[in-house]
Design an enzyme around this catalytic site. Structure first.
Site, PDB file in Angstrom:
ATOM      1  CE  LYS A  73      -3.926   2.045   2.511  1.00 58.45           C
ATOM      2  NZ  LYS A  73      -4.837   1.941   3.650  1.00 58.45           N
ATOM      3  CB  SER A 151      -8.132   3.812   2.392  1.00 56.86           C
ATOM      4  OG  SER A 151      -7.405   3.195   3.430  1.00 56.86           O
ATOM      5  CB  SER A 175      -8.747   1.059   5.314  1.00 57.60           C
ATOM      6  OG  SER A 175      -9.415   2.251   5.047  1.00 57.60           O
TER       7      SER A 175
END
Ligand code: GLN
Length: 483
Positions: A73, A151, A175
């Site tokens: 990420k 996210s 997320s």
């Protein structure tokens, strides 16, 4: 192929880390036009790491995930690779250091495949606030593009599309678990402090939990094990030894008590979610668990509490992006003007909204009414869990109130977007382990997940129950390739 399967093949030299990295890179680069899951690649770094892995494998050495391509990420600092948290204010920022979580994964033999797109600064539930545009869910039912959630949407999309063998995420309010539920993957966050936050761009420090997104519960356990452990550089990092999570995923669940919290039966909850939840309960019953009804009376305050505490901490954390020390700067006529222009140009709308809310609830006139009160409710929510865990070993709930939705369908409605987190935020508020496991498909053929929550420091029970659920559900769904 799962991470568990590919690491066995790497070990037996049936496949080399270099071949694998090469294939994963080409597949990911080719898919990115359609899926937009990756924010950047660094092929030289990937191939150099793969070669080093092959050297270790040739000597019969290597770590837990030796040779497996892993996506990171864009919130985790990877030395020399752009780490922008999908924000324009950090565009082009190349850290000179490595986050603890990524360093641990590389130590375990992971090969860096690329950075994945996310909601800007991890604020969102659809990956639409990324400065590179939305990542796209590989699952779909017609021509409409669906969100992979957020996210950590890019990570979830990359795992679901079989571009990597695992990915990192961060979970501040859901997320990791919500994107996992939307993409038919497994998403885990451990106890607060289990995975170090050092080198991960901060959103809301008391709620941020790094964790893995994986194809199976066992894979997630292996990744979690590699990512966890005490970090002297991080003051809230847990000093506790890391248990054998993969072994826990094979543990019998017979006789375990599973709590079903009545407050998670929300008004207006789609029938399908309700049905999936009852099916999950039956699956665990079949696996020999005992089902108990429990109550978490403060659940209804969780979302409002989260949307006070998270923006408050964000407004403070994001004060560092002032254009002075690092990140981008817009030159103004004086210092204040430079700050203002830098932040106006560098932050997207949702980030600005959070900073405004956070600044408001922390302001002298409203601190007691909002922030302090939210902290008190936070304590109550934590106590709810403690009481519930006197009656049960794990909780079973839905992961999300719906399946993946169409990109754009909620982007102008922040409240509708915030409601995605209704089942997930409580575990962040309490800092306890929680995971999403894919259990079934909705009427349109989209994946749905169920959530397993356990007491602090008891990730092992979470992995055991998650694996039992996975085995009972026999979920083998895969998106049909169109990208
Ligand atoms: N969707 C939630 C938010 O927008 C949670 C995000 C997260 O967990 N990072 O804040």
């Amino acid at each position: 192929m799962s991470l568990t399967e590919i690491t066995a093949k790497l070990k037996s030299r049936e496949v080399s880390a270099t071949e694998l990295a090469d294939a994963a890179l080409s597949a990911s680069e080719a898919a990115n036009g359609a899926l937009n899951a990756f924010s950047s690649f660094d092929a030289d770094k990937t191939m150099a790491m793969a070669r080093a892995s092959d050297d270790r494998l040739a000597k019969g050495e290597g770590g837990l995930i030796e040779g497996a391509p892993i996506a990171m990420k864009d919130l985790f600092a990877v030395e020399g690779v752009e780490t922008a948290a999908s924000s324009n204010i950090l565009k082009g920022f190349k850290p000179t250091y490595e986050s603890t979580v990524s360093a641990k994964l590389w130590e375990a033999g992971g090969v860096f495949l690329g950075k994945t797109s996310m909601d800007e600064f991890a604020m969102g539930s659809s990956n639409e606030t990324s400065n590179q545009g939305p990542a796209v869910n590989p699952w779909r039912t017609g021509d409409a593009k669906l969100t992979p959630g957020g996210s950590s949407g890019g990570s979830a999309a990359a795992v679901a599309a079989d571009l990597c063998f695992g990915a990192t995420g961060t979970d501040t309010g859901g997320s990791i678990r919500q994107p996992a539920a939307f993409t038919g993957t497994v998403g885990v966050k451990g106890t607060y402090g289990r995975c170090s936050r050092w080198g991960a761009v901060a959103f809301a420090s008391s709620l941020d939990h790094p964790g893995p997104i994986a194809k199976t519960v066992r894979d997630a356990a292996v990744l979690m094990q590699a990512m966890s452990g005490h970090d002297p550089k991080e003051s809230t990092s847990l000093p506790n030894a890391v248990p054998d999570f993969a072994a826990a995923a094979e543990r019998a669940v017979k006789g375990m008590r599973i709590g079903v919290p009545k407050e998670y039966r929300m008004d207006g909850m789609p029938e399908e979610i309700e049905t999936l939840w009852s099916q999950g309960v039956d699956m665990l019953k079949d696996a020999g668990c005992e089902i108990v009804d429990v109550s978490l009376p403060h659940t209804k305050y969780a979302l409002p509490t989260y949307y006070i505490i998270a923006p408050a901490e964000a407004s403070s954390n994001l004060a560092r992006y002032d254009g002075m020390r690092y990140g981008n700067r817009v030159e103004g006529k004086d210092l204040t003007d430079t700050y203002e222009q830098t932040r106006a140009a560098g932050f997207g709308k949702e980030v600005q909204r959070r900073i405004l809310i956070g600044t408001y609830v922390l302001s002298a006139g409203y601190y007691d009414a909002y922030y302090l009160r939210a902290l008190k409710v936070r304590r109550r929510i934590l106590e709810d869990f403690k009481t519930a865990f006197e009656q049960c070993d794990a909780l079973l709930t839905p992961s999300t109130p719906s399946a993946a939705f169409e990109i754009g369908s909620r982007s102008n409605d922040p409240i509708a977007m915030y409601l995605n987190d209704i089942f997930t935020v409580t575990a962040n508020i309490a800092g306890i382990p929680a995971m999403s496991v894919p259990v079934g498909l909705d009427k349109d053929g989209l994946p749905l997940g169920l959530q397993v929550i356990t007491p602090a420091l008891d990730e092992e029970s979470m992995f055991a129950v998650g694996a039992a659920l996975e085995a009972q559900a026999g979920f083998t769904g895969k998106p049909k390739k169109w990208w």
